[in-house]
Scaffold this active site. Structure first.
Site, PDB file in Angstrom:
ATOM      1  N   ILE A  59       0.801  -1.324   0.081  1.00 13.67           N
ATOM      2  CA  ILE A  59      -0.093   0.182   0.013  1.00 13.67           C
ATOM      3  C   ILE A  59       0.688   1.272  -0.027  1.00 13.67           C
ATOM      4  CG2 ILE A  59      -0.560   0.365   2.385  1.00 13.67           C
ATOM      5  CD1 ILE A  59      -3.395   0.545   1.782  1.00 13.67           C
TER       6      ILE A  59
ATOM      7  N   ASN B  11      -3.085   1.240  15.605  1.00 14.91           N
ATOM      8  CA  ASN B  11      -3.557   1.218  16.948  1.00 14.91           C
ATOM      9  C   ASN B  11      -3.832   2.432  17.818  1.00 14.91           C
ATOM     10  OD1 ASN B  11      -1.121   2.430  18.543  1.00 14.91           O
ATOM     11  ND2 ASN B  11       0.023   0.840  17.300  1.00 14.91           N
TER      12      ASN B  11
ATOM     13  N   VAL C 101       1.046  -3.358   8.234  1.00 17.56           N
ATOM     14  CA  VAL C 101       1.196  -2.416   7.444  1.00 17.56           C
ATOM     15  C   VAL C 101       1.472  -0.891   7.997  1.00 17.56           C
ATOM     16  CG1 VAL C 101      -1.495  -1.831   7.693  1.00 17.56           C
ATOM     17  CG2 VAL C 101      -0.291  -1.463   5.651  1.00 17.56           C
ATOM     18  N   ASP C 102       1.094  -1.015   9.159  1.00 20.28           N
ATOM     19  CA  ASP C 102       1.504   0.558  10.171  1.00 20.28           C
ATOM     20  C   ASP C 102       2.986   0.659  10.299  1.00 20.28           C
ATOM     21  OD1 ASP C 102       0.945   2.736  11.871  1.00 20.28           O
ATOM     22  OD2 ASP C 102       0.473   1.410  13.578  1.00 20.28           O
TER      23      ASP C 102
ATOM     24  N   GLY D  84      -4.488  -8.847  10.355  1.00 20.34           N
ATOM     25  CA  GLY D  84      -3.292  -9.198  10.571  1.00 20.34           C
ATOM     26  C   GLY D  84      -3.026  -9.659  12.098  1.00 20.34           C
ATOM     27  N   VAL D  85      -2.331  -8.935  12.831  1.00 18.99           N
ATOM     28  CA  VAL D  85      -2.062  -9.380  14.444  1.00 18.99           C
ATOM     29  C   VAL D  85      -3.379  -9.176  15.321  1.00 18.99           C
ATOM     30  CG1 VAL D  85       0.522  -8.794  14.369  1.00 18.99           C
ATOM     31  CG2 VAL D  85      -1.155  -6.934  15.046  1.00 18.99           C
TER      32      VAL D  85
HETATM   33  N1  AR6 Z   1       0.526  -3.094   2.200  1.00 20.18           N
HETATM   34  C1  AR6 Z   1      -0.373  -3.546   2.320  1.00 20.18           C
HETATM   35  N2  AR6 Z   1      -0.964  -4.493   3.205  1.00 20.18           N
HETATM   36  C2  AR6 Z   1      -0.081  -4.868   4.180  1.00 20.18           C
HETATM   37  C3  AR6 Z   1       1.179  -4.494   4.178  1.00 20.18           C
HETATM   38  C4  AR6 Z   1       1.630  -3.635   3.049  1.00 20.18           C
HETATM   39  N3  AR6 Z   1       2.907  -2.873   3.053  1.00 20.18           N
HETATM   40  N4  AR6 Z   1       1.859  -5.035   5.307  1.00 20.18           N
HETATM   41  C5  AR6 Z   1       1.108  -6.085   5.771  1.00 20.18           C
HETATM   42  N5  AR6 Z   1      -0.176  -5.722   5.037  1.00 20.18           N
HETATM   43  P1  AR6 Z   1      -1.647  -5.669  10.505  1.00 20.18           P
HETATM   44  P2  AR6 Z   1      -3.751  -5.203  12.201  1.00 20.18           P
HETATM   45  C6  AR6 Z   1      -1.324  -6.569   5.643  1.00 20.18           C
HETATM   46  O1  AR6 Z   1      -1.298  -6.676  11.228  1.00 20.18           O
HETATM   47  O2  AR6 Z   1      -4.448  -6.734  12.225  1.00 20.18           O
HETATM   48  C7  AR6 Z   1       0.200  -3.007  14.048  1.00 20.18           C
HETATM   49  O3  AR6 Z   1       1.449  -3.157  14.662  1.00 20.18           O
HETATM   50  C8  AR6 Z   1      -1.425  -7.572   6.261  1.00 20.18           C
HETATM   51  O4  AR6 Z   1      -1.014  -8.899   5.415  1.00 20.18           O
HETATM   52  O5  AR6 Z   1      -0.646  -4.631   9.761  1.00 20.18           O
HETATM   53  O6  AR6 Z   1      -5.126  -4.263  11.943  1.00 20.18           O
HETATM   54  C9  AR6 Z   1      -0.443  -1.777  14.315  1.00 20.18           C
HETATM   55  O7  AR6 Z   1       0.349  -0.873  15.013  1.00 20.18           O
HETATM   56  C10 AR6 Z   1      -2.832  -8.064   6.761  1.00 20.18           C
HETATM   57  O8  AR6 Z   1      -3.504  -8.391   5.950  1.00 20.18           O
HETATM   58  O9  AR6 Z   1      -3.149  -4.768  11.163  1.00 20.18           O
HETATM   59  C11 AR6 Z   1      -1.500  -2.498  15.269  1.00 20.18           C
HETATM   60  O10 AR6 Z   1      -0.993  -2.463  16.896  1.00 20.18           O
HETATM   61  C12 AR6 Z   1      -3.297  -6.199   7.129  1.00 20.18           C
HETATM   62  O11 AR6 Z   1      -2.351  -5.526   6.524  1.00 20.18           O
HETATM   63  C13 AR6 Z   1      -1.805  -3.640  15.050  1.00 20.18           C
HETATM   64  O12 AR6 Z   1      -0.590  -4.037  14.186  1.00 20.18           O
HETATM   65  C14 AR6 Z   1      -3.605  -5.983   8.347  1.00 20.18           C
HETATM   66  O13 AR6 Z   1      -2.358  -6.327   9.140  1.00 20.18           O
HETATM   67  C15 AR6 Z   1      -2.864  -3.664  14.004  1.00 20.18           C
HETATM   68  O14 AR6 Z   1      -3.210  -4.865  13.471  1.00 20.18           O
END
Ligand code: AR6
Length: 171
Positions: free
Chosen positions: A10, A23, A32-33, A118-119
């Protein structure tokens, strides 16, 4: 409104706004953050610090700094804990609040990450249904985006999102 599911990092997208899965402290993190903060540079963290935080289900907007996107909308998704703690309402609210911020900032194109998938552990198919429903259900109005991308980083999320969007469009 054109809604598409794409596979991408993204942080590379030249759109008006990208939607981060943040978060509630807006403190940065992994996933992604972390990728968004890494690509945007330190100005983004400074802007988030000034905002201070964001409740679950809400969203805040900042500039995109070094990103190709003009804005970052930081949406705070729920942590999945079985589904009986209001998770679906909170995830719906994230999409609605992010779309509303995009509209008020006149964003023509918006790219959403798979918030909470994700997480935070949200079941992907249920999350994809909410994403598609809420985006397609955006009430018509001034400044609503004409193009919305639902961005998946990898399989199996991509395949699930594609199927859910296709089902909704053929319904
Ligand atoms: N581009 C697009 N999508 C992505 C990318 C990227 N570069 N990297 C990961 N994803 P997550 P959450 C996808 O864990 O579950 C953070 O630490 C990934 O494969 O990023 O909402 C925050 O600070 C997944 O499908 O977000 C919060 O503490 C999606 O993005 C916590 O994680 C979301 O995964 C938020 O957890």
């Amino acid at each position: 409104m054109l809604v598409e599911v794409i596979q991408a990092d993204i942080t590379t997208l030249e759109v008006d706004a990208i939607v981060n899965a943040a978060n509630s402290r807006l403190a940065g993190g992994g996933g992604v953050d972390g990728a968004i903060h890494g690509a945007a540079g330190p100005g983004l963290m400074e802007a988030c610090r000034r905002i201070g935080g964001c409740p679950v289900g809400e969203a805040r907007i900042t500039p995109g700094f070094d990103l190709p996107s003009k804005f970052v909308i930081h949406a705070v998704g729920p942590i999945w804990s079985g589904g009986a703690r209001g998770e679906s309402d909170l995830l719906r609210a994230c999409y609605r609040n992010a779309m509303s911020l995009a509209s008020s900032h006149r964003c023509e194109s918006v790219a959403f990450s798979a918030i909470s998938c994700g997480v935070f552990g949200y079941p992907v198919e249920q999350a994809a249904r909410i994403a598609v429903d809420e985006v397609l259900g955006t009430p018509p109005g001034d400044g609503i985006p004409s193009r919305v991308l639902l961005v998946c980083f990898a399989e199996p999320t991509l395949g699930i999102y594609r199927r859910v969007l296709a089902q909704r469009q053929s319904a």
